[in-house]
Design a protein around this motif. Structure first.
Motif, PDB file in Angstrom:
ATOM      1  N   ALA A   1       0.820  -1.222   0.000  1.00 20.30           N
ATOM      2  CA  ALA A   1       0.000   0.000   0.000  1.00 20.30           C
ATOM      3  C   ALA A   1       0.850   1.267   0.000  1.00 20.30           C
ATOM      4  CB  ALA A   1      -0.938   0.002   1.209  1.00 20.30           C
ATOM      5  N   ARG A   2       2.154   1.150   0.217  1.00 12.98           N
ATOM      6  CA  ARG A   2       3.035   2.323   0.207  1.00 12.98           C
ATOM      7  C   ARG A   2       3.584   2.639  -1.174  1.00 12.98           C
ATOM      8  NH1 ARG A   2       7.370   0.980   4.551  1.00 12.98           N
ATOM      9  NH2 ARG A   2       7.331  -0.907   3.316  1.00 12.98           N
ATOM     10  N   THR A   3       3.195   1.866  -2.178  1.00 16.03           N
ATOM     11  CA  THR A   3       3.645   2.128  -3.540  1.00 16.03           C
ATOM     12  C   THR A   3       3.216   3.535  -3.949  1.00 16.03           C
ATOM     13  OG1 THR A   3       3.372  -0.219  -4.062  1.00 16.03           O
ATOM     14  CG2 THR A   3       3.563   1.292  -5.923  1.00 16.03           C
ATOM     15  N   THR A   4       4.143   4.297  -4.499  1.00 10.36           N
ATOM     16  CA  THR A   4       3.817   5.674  -4.895  1.00 10.36           C
ATOM     17  C   THR A   4       2.959   5.664  -6.159  1.00 10.36           C
ATOM     18  OG1 THR A   4       5.727   5.962  -6.328  1.00 10.36           O
ATOM     19  CG2 THR A   4       6.040   6.473  -3.970  1.00 10.36           C
ATOM     20  N   TYR A   5       2.266   6.779  -6.386  1.00  6.11           N
ATOM     21  CA  TYR A   5       1.465   6.899  -7.612  1.00  6.11           C
ATOM     22  C   TYR A   5       2.355   6.838  -8.841  1.00  6.11           C
ATOM     23  CZ  TYR A   5      -2.534   7.952  -4.711  1.00  6.11           C
ATOM     24  OH  TYR A   5      -3.540   7.871  -3.791  1.00  6.11           O
TER      25      TYR A   5
ATOM     26  N   LEU B   1     -11.107   0.551   1.030  1.00  2.72           N
ATOM     27  CA  LEU B   1     -11.673   0.978   2.311  1.00  2.72           C
ATOM     28  C   LEU B   1     -10.675   1.727   3.180  1.00  2.72           C
ATOM     29  CD1 LEU B   1     -13.682  -2.247   3.206  1.00  2.72           C
ATOM     30  CD2 LEU B   1     -14.548  -0.099   2.235  1.00  2.72           C
ATOM     31  N   GLY B   2      -9.396   1.543   2.941  1.00  4.15           N
ATOM     32  CA  GLY B   2      -8.398   2.217   3.759  1.00  4.15           C
ATOM     33  C   GLY B   2      -7.040   1.582   3.565  1.00  4.15           C
ATOM     34  N   ASP B   3      -6.086   2.064   4.319  1.00  2.00           N
ATOM     35  CA  ASP B   3      -4.729   1.526   4.307  1.00  2.00           C
ATOM     36  C   ASP B   3      -4.470   0.976   5.696  1.00  2.00           C
ATOM     37  OD1 ASP B   3      -4.228   2.653   1.682  1.00  2.00           O
ATOM     38  OD2 ASP B   3      -4.102   4.585   2.702  1.00  2.00           O
ATOM     39  N   ARG B   4      -3.675  -0.064   5.776  1.00  2.24           N
ATOM     40  CA  ARG B   4      -3.471  -0.722   7.053  1.00  2.24           C
ATOM     41  C   ARG B   4      -1.991  -1.005   7.274  1.00  2.24           C
ATOM     42  NH1 ARG B   4      -7.702  -5.227   8.174  1.00  2.24           N
ATOM     43  NH2 ARG B   4      -8.786  -3.546   7.168  1.00  2.24           N
TER      44      ARG B   4
END
Length: 159
Positions: free
Chosen positions: A22-26, A54-57
């Motif tokens: 989930a930390r992959t940059t755009y 729904l979110g990042d965890r």
């Protein structure tokens, strides 16, 4: 009626990549899926607005936090009535040991994943927070020896 959202191959690729990290940059996402960074940003924003994302965890290692023993508690609540369920669910969710809570069908009403320090801590938790409650009729405990994460969640493939 289905709540599913129409997703194209680019959306699915973005979702697969973000579920893996989930930390992959755009910028990295855009390069991987073959679109402009601004397009990628717009797509992720749309996926968030539509409720697909729904979110990042943040994932933590329970053992490194002093909670090296994990267990699944199968809980039977009697009577299974709404006025008892709400307070029960809120209490279990508020416990620092609780990792996940599932409402089930079948003989057991709830499955609770917990992380505790050791067997004595698990016994304390079961006795003080579960079986001491009037509505809890039974708790069946299963220790977790090992746990694996599974692949990314994607829509079913149409036949």
């Amino acid at each position: 009626m289905s709540d599913s959202v129409a997703l194209d191959p680019v959306d699915l690729h973005i979702l697969r990549l973000l579920q893996n990290d989930a930390r992959t940059t755009y910028r990295e996402l855009a390069a991987e899926v073959g679109v402009a960074a601004s397009t990628c940003l717009d797509r992720v924003a749309r996926l968030r607005r539509s409720g697909v994302i729904l979110g990042d965890r943040l994932c933590l290692d329970p053992a490194k936090l002093g909670r090296g023993l994990q267990a699944l508690l199968l809980v039977q609540v009697r009577p299974h009535r709404r006025e008892l369920i709400g307070p029960f669910v809120e209490r279990i969710r508020s416990l620092p040991e609780s990792r996940a809570l599932f409402h089930l069908t079948g003989p057991d009403d709830y499955l609770v994943q917990v992380a505790v320090a050791d067997a004595a801590d698990l016994q304390r938790l079961v006795l003080d927070e579960f079986t001491s409650r009037r509505e809890v009729a039974r708790v069946d405990t299963r220790l977790i020896f090992q746990q694996w994460e599974c692949g990314p969640l994607l829509p079913p493939v149409a036949n």
